[in-house]
Design a protein around this motif. Structure first.
Motif, mmCIF file in Angstrom:
data_model
loop_
_atom_site.group_PDB
_atom_site.id
_atom_site.type_symbol
_atom_site.label_atom_id
_atom_site.label_comp_id
_atom_site.label_asym_id
_atom_site.label_seq_id
_atom_site.Cartn_x
_atom_site.Cartn_y
_atom_site.Cartn_z
ATOM 1 N N UNK A 193 -8.753 25.995 -46.479
ATOM 2 C CA UNK A 193 -9.666 24.859 -46.633
ATOM 3 C C UNK A 193 -9.017 23.518 -46.302
ATOM 4 N N UNK A 194 -7.700 23.415 -46.421
ATOM 5 C CA UNK A 194 -7.020 22.134 -46.196
ATOM 6 C C UNK A 194 -6.151 22.139 -44.953
ATOM 7 N N UNK A 195 -6.346 23.068 -44.076
ATOM 8 C CA UNK A 195 -5.523 23.098 -42.875
ATOM 9 C C UNK A 195 -5.984 22.017 -41.909
ATOM 10 N N UNK A 196 -5.094 21.539 -41.101
ATOM 11 C CA UNK A 196 -5.381 20.519 -40.084
ATOM 12 C C UNK A 196 -5.220 21.067 -38.664
ATOM 13 N N UNK A 197 -4.941 22.343 -38.543
ATOM 14 C CA UNK A 197 -4.788 22.976 -37.232
ATOM 15 C C UNK A 197 -5.735 24.166 -37.145
ATOM 16 N N UNK A 198 -5.932 24.633 -35.933
ATOM 17 C CA UNK A 198 -6.780 25.789 -35.712
ATOM 18 C C UNK A 198 -6.090 27.063 -36.198
ATOM 19 N N UNK A 199 -6.839 28.122 -36.261
ATOM 20 C CA UNK A 199 -6.255 29.419 -36.593
ATOM 21 C C UNK A 199 -5.308 29.851 -35.477
ATOM 22 N N UNK A 200 -4.339 30.685 -35.801
ATOM 23 C CA UNK A 200 -3.355 31.064 -34.761
ATOM 24 C C UNK A 200 -3.993 31.687 -33.523
ATOM 25 N N UNK A 201 -4.999 32.555 -33.708
ATOM 26 C CA UNK A 201 -5.628 33.182 -32.543
ATOM 27 C C UNK A 201 -6.390 32.154 -31.705
ATOM 28 N N UNK A 202 -7.132 31.260 -32.385
ATOM 29 C CA UNK A 202 -7.865 30.221 -31.649
ATOM 30 C C UNK A 202 -6.900 29.261 -30.967
ATOM 31 N N UNK A 203 -5.801 28.948 -31.633
ATOM 32 C CA UNK A 203 -4.819 28.032 -31.023
ATOM 33 C C UNK A 203 -4.174 28.640 -29.788
ATOM 34 N N UNK A 204 -3.848 29.926 -29.834
ATOM 35 C CA UNK A 204 -3.257 30.586 -28.665
ATOM 36 C C UNK A 204 -4.252 30.656 -27.509
ATOM 37 N N UNK A 205 -5.526 30.873 -27.839
ATOM 38 C CA UNK A 205 -6.546 30.898 -26.791
ATOM 39 C C UNK A 205 -6.690 29.526 -26.141
ATOM 40 N N UNK A 206 -6.671 28.470 -26.930
ATOM 41 C CA UNK A 206 -6.763 27.126 -26.392
ATOM 42 C C UNK A 206 -5.551 26.807 -25.513
ATOM 43 N N UNK A 207 -4.384 27.245 -25.926
ATOM 44 C CA UNK A 207 -3.186 27.008 -25.114
ATOM 45 C C UNK A 207 -3.280 27.731 -23.771
ATOM 46 N N UNK A 208 -3.823 28.943 -23.773
ATOM 47 C CA UNK A 208 -3.993 29.672 -22.516
ATOM 48 C C UNK A 208 -4.953 28.956 -21.573
ATOM 49 N N UNK A 209 -6.036 28.462 -22.128
ATOM 50 C CA UNK A 209 -7.006 27.753 -21.286
ATOM 51 C C UNK A 209 -6.425 26.450 -20.757
ATOM 52 N N UNK A 210 -5.692 25.724 -21.587
ATOM 53 C CA UNK A 210 -5.068 24.481 -21.119
ATOM 54 C C UNK A 210 -4.019 24.755 -20.047
ATOM 55 N N UNK A 211 -3.270 25.827 -20.203
ATOM 56 C CA UNK A 211 -2.273 26.172 -19.180
ATOM 57 C C UNK A 211 -2.948 26.577 -17.869
ATOM 58 N N UNK A 212 -4.045 27.314 -17.967
ATOM 59 C CA UNK A 212 -4.770 27.705 -16.756
ATOM 60 C C UNK A 212 -5.358 26.493 -16.059
ATOM 61 N N UNK A 213 -5.879 25.546 -16.826
ATOM 62 C CA UNK A 213 -6.433 24.336 -16.220
ATOM 63 C C UNK A 213 -5.346 23.475 -15.589
ATOM 64 N N UNK A 214 -4.161 23.474 -16.178
ATOM 65 C CA UNK A 214 -3.074 22.659 -15.632
ATOM 66 C C UNK A 214 -2.511 23.247 -14.348
ATOM 67 N N UNK A 215 -2.507 24.569 -14.238
ATOM 68 C CA UNK A 215 -1.948 25.216 -13.041
ATOM 69 C C UNK A 215 -2.986 25.411 -11.932
ATOM 70 N N UNK A 216 -4.216 25.007 -12.165
ATOM 71 C CA UNK A 216 -5.240 25.179 -11.137
ATOM 72 C C UNK A 216 -5.012 24.191 -10.000
ATOM 73 N N UNK A 217 -5.164 24.668 -8.775
ATOM 74 C CA UNK A 217 -4.965 23.813 -7.608
ATOM 75 C C UNK A 217 -6.064 22.764 -7.526
#
Length: 250
Positions: free
Chosen positions: A109-133
């Motif tokens: 209830x008092x966390x300030x970050x996403x769940x570990x699975x959601x956070x890893x998914x967001x990191x994957x999407x951000x990495x894919x967007x950064x490496x896109x030509x």
């Protein structure tokens, strides 16, 4: 200075809680209509509920971005007391969703970050967007804009057609008359204005009802009750009576 900031924080939190409660009530009402009134729910009503939700979200965003509203991200929420027992005040405040404020619930209830699975998914999407030509990203953006423009054209054309149909229905000439409708109803229901067809019976002549099945109709009766004489026939017939004679006698 600190007291003033605390008052501003309390006023801002009260306003935010009120807006959040309004948003929650509107969301619950919309979910109820979708789940229970789906047979009678029409598109304009759904759009009205969606516009209400959008208005509450806009109002909440304005409050959070106001100058007098303190930055909530700079504040830290700490639990004052943890207990595995049921807290009635907490249950009433959360409408029965949270009954205890125990050690196993505080991190969620008092966390300030996403769940570990959601956070890893967001990191994957951000990495894919950064490496896109750059060329591929521009092609995708162009295709997306083309699809959105096509949908917008379809919606705009349909809206223009609806407006034209609405204006045509509003300015159409009247092709019915209430007077004629009333005359037709009176003629069908009460026979008003209808003319009798055929030869009506002559006054003073009464026709007797037909007899039993198989017997012909009775003779016409005069007003005095005496049978009327038939008209003389134009064909004369001679009836000769013959005496029956035995063929072998002389």
């Amino acid at each position: 200075m600190q007291a003033r900031e605390e008052k501003q924080l309390e006023a801002a939190l009260d306003t935010i809680i009120q807006r959040v409660n309004d948003l929650k009530s509107s969301t619950a009402a919309m979910i109820y209509k979708v789940e229970n009134e789906y047979e009678t729910l029409n598109w304009p009503t759904f759009l009205d509920n969606y516009a209400l939700l959008s208005g509450h979200l806009t109002s909440l965003s304005k409050i959070l971005s106001h100058d007098k509203c303190p930055l909530l991200r700079n504040l830290t929420v700490l639990p004052l007391m943890l207990s595995p027992e049921r807290d009635e005040a907490l249950a009433q405040m959360t409408e029965g969703r949270v009954c205890t404020f125990a050690h196993d619930l505080v991190p969620d209830y008092l966390r300030t970050k996403l769940e570990p699975m959601a956070e890893s998914k967001m990191l994957q999407l951000e990495h894919k967007a950064a490496t896109l030509a750059f060329d591929n990203s521009q092609k995708q953006i162009t295709a997306y804009q083309k699809v959105v423009s096509h949908v917008w054209d379809i919606v705009s054309k349909a809206r223009e057609e609806w407006e034209v149909e609405a204006s045509a229905r509003g300015g159409a000439q009247q092709n019915s008359s209430m007077a004629d409708t009333n005359l037709l109803v009176a003629a069908v229901g009460m026979g008003k204005g209808l003319k009798m067809m055929g030869n009506p019976p002559q006054p003073g002549v009464m026709v007797a009802p037909p007899g039993r099945p198989g017997s012909g109709p009775g003779p016409a009766m005069s007003p005095a009750g005496q049978p009327m004489n038939k008209a003389p026939s134009g064909i004369k017939t001679n009836i000769k009576s013959a005496v029956q004679v035995h063929p072998y006698t002389r």
